[in-house]
Motif scaffolding. Structure first.
Motif, PDB file in Angstrom:
ATOM      1  N   THR A 102       2.799 -10.563  -3.111  1.00 11.74           N
ATOM      2  CA  THR A 102       3.299 -10.489  -1.400  1.00 11.74           C
ATOM      3  C   THR A 102       4.788 -10.116  -1.575  1.00 11.74           C
ATOM      4  O   THR A 102       5.296  -9.569  -0.567  1.00 11.74           O
ATOM      5  N   ALA A 103       5.596 -10.603  -2.348  1.00  5.70           N
ATOM      6  CA  ALA A 103       7.091 -10.334  -2.652  1.00  5.70           C
ATOM      7  C   ALA A 103       7.445  -8.807  -2.547  1.00  5.70           C
ATOM      8  O   ALA A 103       8.378  -8.129  -2.082  1.00  5.70           O
ATOM      9  N   ALA A 104       6.467  -7.978  -3.617  1.00  5.58           N
ATOM     10  CA  ALA A 104       6.618  -6.715  -3.312  1.00  5.58           C
ATOM     11  C   ALA A 104       6.297  -6.026  -2.018  1.00  5.58           C
ATOM     12  O   ALA A 104       7.120  -4.936  -1.576  1.00  5.58           O
ATOM     13  N   VAL A 105       5.217  -6.604  -1.181  1.00  7.77           N
ATOM     14  CA  VAL A 105       4.967  -6.268  -0.142  1.00  7.77           C
ATOM     15  C   VAL A 105       5.907  -6.317   0.775  1.00  7.77           C
ATOM     16  O   VAL A 105       6.456  -5.399   1.665  1.00  7.77           O
ATOM     17  N   ILE A 107       3.077  -4.123 -11.401  1.00  7.11           N
ATOM     18  CA  ILE A 107       2.825  -5.361 -12.012  1.00  7.11           C
ATOM     19  C   ILE A 107       1.798  -6.336 -11.078  1.00  7.11           C
ATOM     20  O   ILE A 107       1.059  -7.046 -11.860  1.00  7.11           O
ATOM     21  N   GLY A 108       1.977  -6.551  -9.944  1.00  6.83           N
ATOM     22  CA  GLY A 108       1.159  -7.558  -9.134  1.00  6.83           C
ATOM     23  C   GLY A 108      -0.242  -7.074  -9.069  1.00  6.83           C
ATOM     24  O   GLY A 108      -1.238  -7.701  -9.379  1.00  6.83           O
ATOM     25  N   TRP A 164      10.218 -16.566  -6.881  1.00 10.09           N
ATOM     26  CA  TRP A 164      10.088 -17.970  -7.639  1.00 10.09           C
ATOM     27  C   TRP A 164       9.199 -18.685  -7.097  1.00 10.09           C
ATOM     28  O   TRP A 164       8.415 -19.315  -7.951  1.00 10.09           O
ATOM     29  N   LEU A 165       9.225 -19.002  -6.125  1.00 13.23           N
ATOM     30  CA  LEU A 165       8.186 -20.100  -5.517  1.00 13.23           C
ATOM     31  C   LEU A 165       6.710 -19.595  -5.661  1.00 13.23           C
ATOM     32  O   LEU A 165       5.750 -20.393  -5.871  1.00 13.23           O
ATOM     33  N   ALA A 166       6.476 -18.225  -5.474  1.00 13.38           N
ATOM     34  CA  ALA A 166       5.257 -17.887  -5.782  1.00 13.38           C
ATOM     35  C   ALA A 166       4.874 -18.062  -7.159  1.00 13.38           C
ATOM     36  O   ALA A 166       3.515 -17.868  -7.559  1.00 13.38           O
ATOM     37  N   LEU A 167       5.733 -17.659  -8.193  1.00 16.40           N
ATOM     38  CA  LEU A 167       5.564 -17.609  -9.403  1.00 16.40           C
ATOM     39  C   LEU A 167       5.236 -19.344  -9.792  1.00 16.40           C
ATOM     40  O   LEU A 167       4.053 -19.606 -10.493  1.00 16.40           O
ATOM     41  N   LEU A 184      -1.595  -7.707   5.445  1.00 13.93           N
ATOM     42  CA  LEU A 184      -1.229  -6.577   6.322  1.00 13.93           C
ATOM     43  C   LEU A 184      -0.443  -6.890   7.516  1.00 13.93           C
ATOM     44  O   LEU A 184       0.472  -6.311   7.837  1.00 13.93           O
ATOM     45  N   LEU A 185      -0.539  -8.089   8.084  1.00 12.98           N
ATOM     46  CA  LEU A 185       0.167  -8.756   9.138  1.00 12.98           C
ATOM     47  C   LEU A 185       1.634  -8.767   8.784  1.00 12.98           C
ATOM     48  O   LEU A 185       2.409  -8.709   9.599  1.00 12.98           O
ATOM     49  N   LEU A 186       1.782  -9.540   7.500  1.00 13.88           N
ATOM     50  CA  LEU A 186       3.116  -9.998   7.059  1.00 13.88           C
ATOM     51  C   LEU A 186       3.845  -8.608   6.709  1.00 13.88           C
ATOM     52  O   LEU A 186       5.012  -8.421   7.159  1.00 13.88           O
TER      53      LEU A 186
END
Length: 438
Positions: free
Chosen positions: A139-142, A109-110, A55-58, A184-186
């Protein structure tokens, strides 16, 4: 209120301390089961963090698009892309799905939203380093893949997002490289932490399982020690004084006492397993069959078999001797010949009775009487061995049991040929005594 002396005289199931232990046992078991079936707290926290981050990313993507709406060439298409992201975010919030399939769809989707930026912005704006339409939303999917599949899943998802970012920008900018490395690090770090969390949870679950097993064994040990062990020890001592058939029963009670005492006194569960399922000397287990009308002939050396196998062989021998007592006649004698040939163990039960008429065993099976076929032949088949029942022309029945001894076969090469000779001598002596007896 009963006094201490009165309480001690009560049966164990009426004593308050035992009743309290019994009452606590279901609660302890329920607590242990909840921990064993529950996912690690870190993993649960990461799932909640993914839901909040989405939600925050959206919101950040919508704010970034609003900040530069005058630079967006096709604003309606950009709003449509954000609408798709908002719809998916709402759907997985109302009905969370923690599966690879769901996060594969989210990752698709991302990545599609990243590539759609080329349709929304002018190439010059993209080359200048403008943010993509979804911004950090993929990033949420990652993180989701990192939680689901560990560091490998996190790196794979982050690599796909980075590849789409490089395709979208065509000419990589410092922001693109920085964001890709950060992704990648995350993904790798979160995935590694999740792997450690799951490993620690598995270790904790195993430790709690062992503690629960020890607690339950200790609870049962009090009852067994105060009742069964003392009874078996008394039978063993008293039967030894009486002699005869009682002495053999006492020896059996003593063996069971030894096993039970190991179960209730050992703190090492591996030692308990060895006591119950370790090697056993078949000679000692067969001593109780010797008595009036039954003679046991065994080699001088120990005949070691796995305890489960040895117990099954003893049960088969007892079944054969029961048949002798029931069908051979009152004056019949029986001989049990034990022979260790190295790679196999042979037990021969021979009697001087009337013998078995031809076809009698098959007739007994058809009538539903499965004593020989189940108790003897079936047991040996389950052990990977063989059992034969034959009758001589002048009477008498011979039951021959052959069991493969994989343990001795593995050690045969260490004796440089001397062990087989000793076994052969013992075998010859046993057969000679058997022929003399019959």
């Amino acid at each position: 209120m009963p006094t201490t002396a009165t309480t001690a005289m009560l049966p164990s199931w009426r004593r308050p301390d035992v009743m309290a232990d019994d009452a606590a046992t279901p609660a302890v078991a329920a607590s242990t089961s909840a921990v064993l079936n529950d996912e690690h707290a870190i993993v649960r926290g990461l799932w909640r963090g993914v839901d909040v981050f989405r939600w925050l990313a959206l919101a950040y993507a919508a704010w970034a698009a609003w900040e530069r709406h005058d630079q967006i060439a096709h604003l309606a298409l950009g709003v449509a892309v954000l609408g798709v992201l908002a719809g998916w975010t709402l759907a997985v919030t109302l009905r969370p799905v923690r599966t690879v399939r769901a996060y594969t769809i989210e990752l698709a989707i991302g990545c599609s939203a990243i590539l759609a930026t080329r349709l929304v912005d002018d190439p010059a704006v993209i080359t200048a380093g403008a943010k993509t339409i979804p911004s950090i939303w993929p990033t949420a999917a990652v993180v989701g893949f990192a939680v689901l599949r560990g560091w490998r899943g996190g790196l794979a998802a982050a690599s796909l997002v980075a590849a789409c970012s490089f395709v979208e920008v065509v000419e990589p900018t410092p922001n693109t490289i920085t964001n890709s490395i950060f992704g990648l690090l995350l993904g790798g770090c979160i995935g590694y932490c999740v792997d450690l969390a799951r490993t620690s949870h598995a270790a904790l679950a195993e430790a709690m399982r062992l503690d629960a097993a020890r607690a339950e064994r200790d609870r049962l040990a009090r009852t067994v020690h105060d009742g069964v062990l003392q009874t078996l020890a008394f039978i063993n001592r008293r039967a030894g004084d009486l002699g005869g058939e009682a002495a053999r029963l006492g020896a059996m009670a003593g063996e069971q006492e030894r096993i039970l005492r190991t179960l209730v006194s050992q703190t090492d569960l591996a030692e308990v397993g060895r006591a119950v399922s370790g090697d056993a000397d078949l000679r000692g287990l067969l001593r109780h069959v010797e008595g009036d009308g039954v003679q046991l002939v065994s080699p001088a050396d120990a005949v070691l078999l796995p305890r489960r196998v040895a117990d099954e062989v003893v049960a088969a021998v007892e079944a054969a001797l029961d048949n002798v007592r029931q069908h051979a006649g009152d004056d019949a004698h029986a001989w049990v010949l034990l022979d260790d040939a190295g790679d196999e163990v042979a037990v021969t039960i021979r009697d001087s009775g009337r013998g078995v008429p031809n076809g009698r065993l098959e007739e007994a099976v058809s009538q539903g009487r499965l004593g020989v076929s189940s108790s003897i032949l079936g047991r040996l088949t389950d052990l990977g061995g063989t059992a034969t029942v034959t009758s001589g022309p002048t009477g008498g029945t011979t039951v021959e049991l052959r069991i493969p001894n994989r343990r001795t076969a593995r050690l045969a090469g260490r004796h440089h040929g001397r062990q087989p000779e000793r076994n052969a001598d013992s075998s010859a002596g046993a057969r000679a005594q058997g022929r003399g007896a019959s």
